[in-house]
Design an enzyme around this catalytic site. Structure first.
Site, PDB file in Angstrom:
ATOM      1  CG  ASP A  20      -2.056   0.971   1.110  1.00 23.12           C
ATOM      2  OD1 ASP A  20      -2.399   1.363  -0.030  1.00 23.12           O
ATOM      3  OD2 ASP A  20      -2.618   1.358   2.148  1.00 23.12           O
ATOM      4  CG  ASN A  68      -7.367  -2.479  -6.044  1.00 26.67           C
ATOM      5  OD1 ASN A  68      -6.386  -3.193  -5.854  1.00 26.67           O
ATOM      6  ND2 ASN A  68      -7.700  -1.516  -5.196  1.00 26.67           N
TER       7      ASN A  68
HETATM    8  C1  FPP Z   1      -2.010   0.218  -3.305  1.00 31.10           C
HETATM    9  O1  FPP Z   1      -1.587   1.535  -3.372  1.00 31.10           O
HETATM   10  C2  FPP Z   1      -1.454  -0.573  -4.386  1.00 31.10           C
HETATM   11  C3  FPP Z   1      -2.190  -1.127  -5.382  1.00 31.10           C
HETATM   12  C4  FPP Z   1      -3.638  -0.956  -5.511  1.00 31.10           C
HETATM   13  C5  FPP Z   1      -1.572  -1.900  -6.455  1.00 31.10           C
HETATM   14  C6  FPP Z   1      -0.253  -2.551  -6.164  1.00 31.10           C
HETATM   15  C7  FPP Z   1       0.432  -2.654  -7.445  1.00 31.10           C
HETATM   16  C8  FPP Z   1       1.750  -2.566  -7.667  1.00 31.10           C
HETATM   17  C9  FPP Z   1       2.774  -2.515  -6.626  1.00 31.10           C
HETATM   18  C10 FPP Z   1       2.254  -2.507  -9.050  1.00 31.10           C
HETATM   19  C11 FPP Z   1       1.797  -3.674  -9.842  1.00 31.10           C
HETATM   20  C12 FPP Z   1       2.747  -4.775  -9.702  1.00 31.10           C
HETATM   21  C13 FPP Z   1       2.574  -5.967 -10.280  1.00 31.10           C
HETATM   22  C14 FPP Z   1       3.686  -6.926 -10.361  1.00 31.10           C
HETATM   23  C15 FPP Z   1       1.298  -6.343 -10.847  1.00 31.10           C
HETATM   24  P1  FPP Z   1      -2.677   2.674  -3.343  1.00 31.10           P
HETATM   25  O2  FPP Z   1      -2.869   3.147  -4.740  1.00 31.10           O
HETATM   26  O3  FPP Z   1      -3.919   2.198  -2.657  1.00 31.10           O
HETATM   27  O4  FPP Z   1      -1.948   3.747  -2.474  1.00 31.10           O
HETATM   28  P2  FPP Z   1      -2.618   4.834  -1.538  1.00 31.10           P
HETATM   29  O5  FPP Z   1      -3.197   4.092  -0.356  1.00 31.10           O
HETATM   30  O6  FPP Z   1      -1.469   5.700  -1.138  1.00 31.10           O
HETATM   31  O7  FPP Z   1      -3.632   5.554  -2.358  1.00 31.10           O
END
Ligand code: FPP
Length: 253
Positions: A20, A68
């Protein structure tokens, strides 16, 4: 700094990660959220490598949740594009290092190209045995449990399974990938102490480590820190401390 202090004998067998903080990492730099996800790929690479070096046997990464799908279309498309890119760019090295890829979730919802690339990666690495990396994609813990219950109900209906036989072990065998042992350590980056519908059945006895580090900044020293934290805990599985210490001594004897 902590690397010297972690014990090789009690490295968690299975580490699961809620990655996250990509969005916040980007927003703090005045960048688009998608650039945070892109930077998150580098953290995925570094973490896979570090886990392998430490001797972790299973690493599960929460790459995309069922929730998501409700994000803006541009962000969803970008995440799917990053998954395709990651698989295309990393497959060679993962395979060379003996890493087996697995995936859990409602994979049929992924776009065609991502599904094709994923299938290729799963097939190519299926016999590797150094370490298993599991991508949770289009994954939700409650959906997984409901999907398992549906499959199990069908087996009861067709007479293959007697309801009296249903216990934790039987039920667990209906989950997406029953061969993967339960996580010992669950890491969440980005500072929030929530489970967010991740591996609900499997984390029953996992130790939880929350770090304020945003996912794109997560590197080997952060994994080492989490493992070190894990090694300071006493895992009791509902027993008393005295029982655990006695059992530990008996198994050492
Ligand atoms: C959460 O951060 C992360 C995700 C929803 C996606 C995780 C994806 C990756 C690390 C990249 C993809 C990698 C692969 C190998 C498929 P957030 O956007 O919820 O962050 P925030 O809480 O700060 O808004």
């Amino acid at each position: 700094m902590h690397e010297r202090r972690i014990q090789a004998e009690t490295i968690p067998r299975h580490v699961a990660v809620i990655m996250d903080g990509n969005g916040r990492w980007a927003e703090r730099r005045g960048l688009d959220r998608v650039q945070g996800h892109r930077a998150g790929i580098e953290a995925v690479r570094a973490t896979v490598r570090a886990a392998h070096e430490l001797g972790v046997r299973f690493l599960t990464l929460y790459a995309f949740s069922t929730e998501n799908w409700s994000r803006p279309k541009g962000e969803v498309d970008a995440l799917m594009g990053l998954l395709e890119h990651y698989l295309a760019a990393e497959l060679e090295e993962l395979d060379r290092n003996g890493i087996r890829l697995r995936a859990i979730g409602r994979l049929e919802r992924l776009p065609e190209l991502a599904r094709v690339k994923l299938k290729e990666a799963l097939e190519r690495t299926r016999d590797n045995s150094e370490m298993t990396v599991v991508f949770a994609l289009s994954y939700g813990g409650r959906t997984e449990i409901a999907d398992a219950a549906r499959k199990l109900a069908r087996d009861v209906e067709s007479g293959k399974l007697d309801p009296e036989q249903i216990d934790e072990k039987t039920f667990g065998a209906y989950l997406y990938d029953p061969e993967i042992p339960d996580p010992d350590l669950l890491i969440r980056t980005g500072g929030e102490a929530r489970v967010s519908n991740f591996l609900l059945w499997q984390i029953a006895y996992a130790e939880l480590h929350v770090t304020d580090v945003m996912w794109p900044d997560f590197r080997k020293n952060d994994l080492v820190e989490a493992v070190w934290d894990y090694q300071q805990r006493e895992r009791r599985y509902g027993l008393t401390s005295a029982q655990v210490q006695r059992d530990g001594k008996e198994s050492e004897a």
